[in-house]
Design a protein around this motif. Structure first.
Motif: not given
Length: 408
Positions: A30-45
């Motif tokens: 879950k933490n891995g999914y969340y971080l992957t999603g948050l990184e994509a949000i950070r990058d404007g994707k």
């Protein structure tokens, strides 16, 4: 039951495979999914898109459904709830990655209809876009399709000079994204992933990082959030596999012999003996890659052979007959007549995907639709939505260490 199983084995329809149930996912994943999603949000994707073409008529409200207030003490509208969730998610991403305020922006697209396009834009302007940067909020309208007169399929007329039309359904999203320029805009600003949800689900989390991250981690072209159906009579479509392709089957189209099939001991993919085999209820909460929409969904709709239109038989206001057009009864009067409305569904393109993630979520945290007016024992009403919002808020408070003395 044996007869149903035999039909099931011989059918090209199968229950969904590989359903990702969040309740069974480890905290580490879950933490891995969340971080992957948050990184994509950070990058404007990541962009969020709300399907908001409906009016609040069934709720007794004269205006866009998204402008409807559930009647909570805050008196917030559905649009405000979604906008504030986006605002908060931007702040969460900034704090997590130690970025300055305003460094993260989640583009918010609002699909309206010809019925409420102007009033929706005005509602956002009047409320200062609920704190969002106006440059990050993008409006576009879905299209319309002609209404047909049964049985010959002639065009119905709303005036002597105008064909009667109706909105083309939530499946009009893909064409509208292209024709409005919104799809090109997404590509231009660097969006790779799109989260689409319905305006009437007050618990929807726009750009949900857990959901986004799970779909990215699964390398999926599209995704479908589901809640397992309470019972076989619940009126939601279900995720399934048909001809080895992912699909959504409307509850009216699922054979009755399949509706009551239950999972037996040792066969349940998530260890829930006795629950419905065909129970992955679709809640109109979807993930897409922009490349999937651009390269598969839009071309298929333009060709018109891979994605069908659906028929809805309804009373439609139109000019009665040719006598009125020939000025024998002037001015022409609009009266209700049996007609055919054409519409496309947002999930019609799912079979085009090589990989689709089906994410099972908790109903109490993800799905509370507002479809019906208030009334005693009415389901999916403002009252049930208020209850579910309040219960979720109490859970958040309790999880944070609060003690709630009076649950009333």
């Amino acid at each position: 039951h044996e007869s149903s199983l035999k039909m099931f084995k011989n059918s090209k329809l199968q229950p969904p495979s590989g359903v990702l149930a969040l309740s069974k996912v480890s905290d580490f994943d879950k933490n891995g999914y969340y971080l992957t999603g948050l990184e994509a949000i950070r990058d404007g994707k990541v962009a969020a898109l709300v399907l908001a073409g409906g009016q609040g008529t069934r709720l007794g409200y004269n205006g866009p459904k998204g402008a409807f207030s559930l009647g909570m003490p805050s008196n917030k509208s559905l649009f405000q709830y979604f906008s504030e969730k986006i605002l908060r998610l931007q702040v969460i991403a900034e704090k997590h990655f130690h970025l300055k305020s305003g460094a993260v922006a989640i583009p918010f697209f609002v699909m309206t209809s010809p019925l409420n396009d102007q009033s929706t834009k005005e509602f956002f302007r009047k409320n200062d876009f609920f704190g969002l940067c106006s440059a990050n909020v993008h409006f576009f309208s879905q299209g319309v399709l002609p209404c047909l007169k049964p049985p010959e399929g002639k065009f119905m007329l709303s005036s002597p000079y105008q064909i009667c039309c109706s909105p083309d359904g939530n499946g009009g999203l893909y064409k509208a994204l292209k024709t409005s320029g919104s799809l090109s805009k997404m590509k231009d600003i660097g969006v790779s992933y799109l989260h689409v949800f319905s305006v009437d689900n007050c618990l929807a989390i726009p750009a949900d990082p857990m959901y986004i991250g799970a779909c990215i981690g699964e390398n999926s072209e599209c995704g479908c959030q589901c809640v397992w159906k309470k019972d076989s009579k619940e009126k939601v479509g279900i995720a399934a596999i048909k001809n080895n392709k992912p699909c959504i089957v409307e509850y009216t189209e699922l054979p009755e012999s399949f509706r009551e099939l239950r999972e037996s001991s040792g066969t349940s993919p998530v260890g829930v003996e006795g629950r419905l085999v065909y129970g992955a209820g679709n809640i109109c909460n979807h993930f897409y890659t922009i490349d999937f929409i651009k390269n598969k969904a839009v071309p298929a709709l333009e060709v018109g052979t891979e994605v069908p239109y659906h028929i809805a038989r309804k009373k439609i206001l139109c000019i009665e007959d040719e006598d009125e057009i020939n000025n024998k009864h002037w001015p022409p009067q609009l009266t209700p007549h049996d007609g055919i409305k054409l519409e496309s569904f947002i999930f019609d393109v799912f079979p085009l995907a090589d990989k689709m993630t089906i994410l099972e979520v908790e109903r109490s945290e993800a799905f509370s639709p507002v479809k019906n007016a208030s009334g005693p024992s009415t389901k999916d009403s403002p009252e049930t939505a208020k209850r579910d919002l309040s219960n979720l808020a109490m859970k958040w408070a309790a999880d944070a260490g609060a003690v709630i003395d009076d649950l009333n």
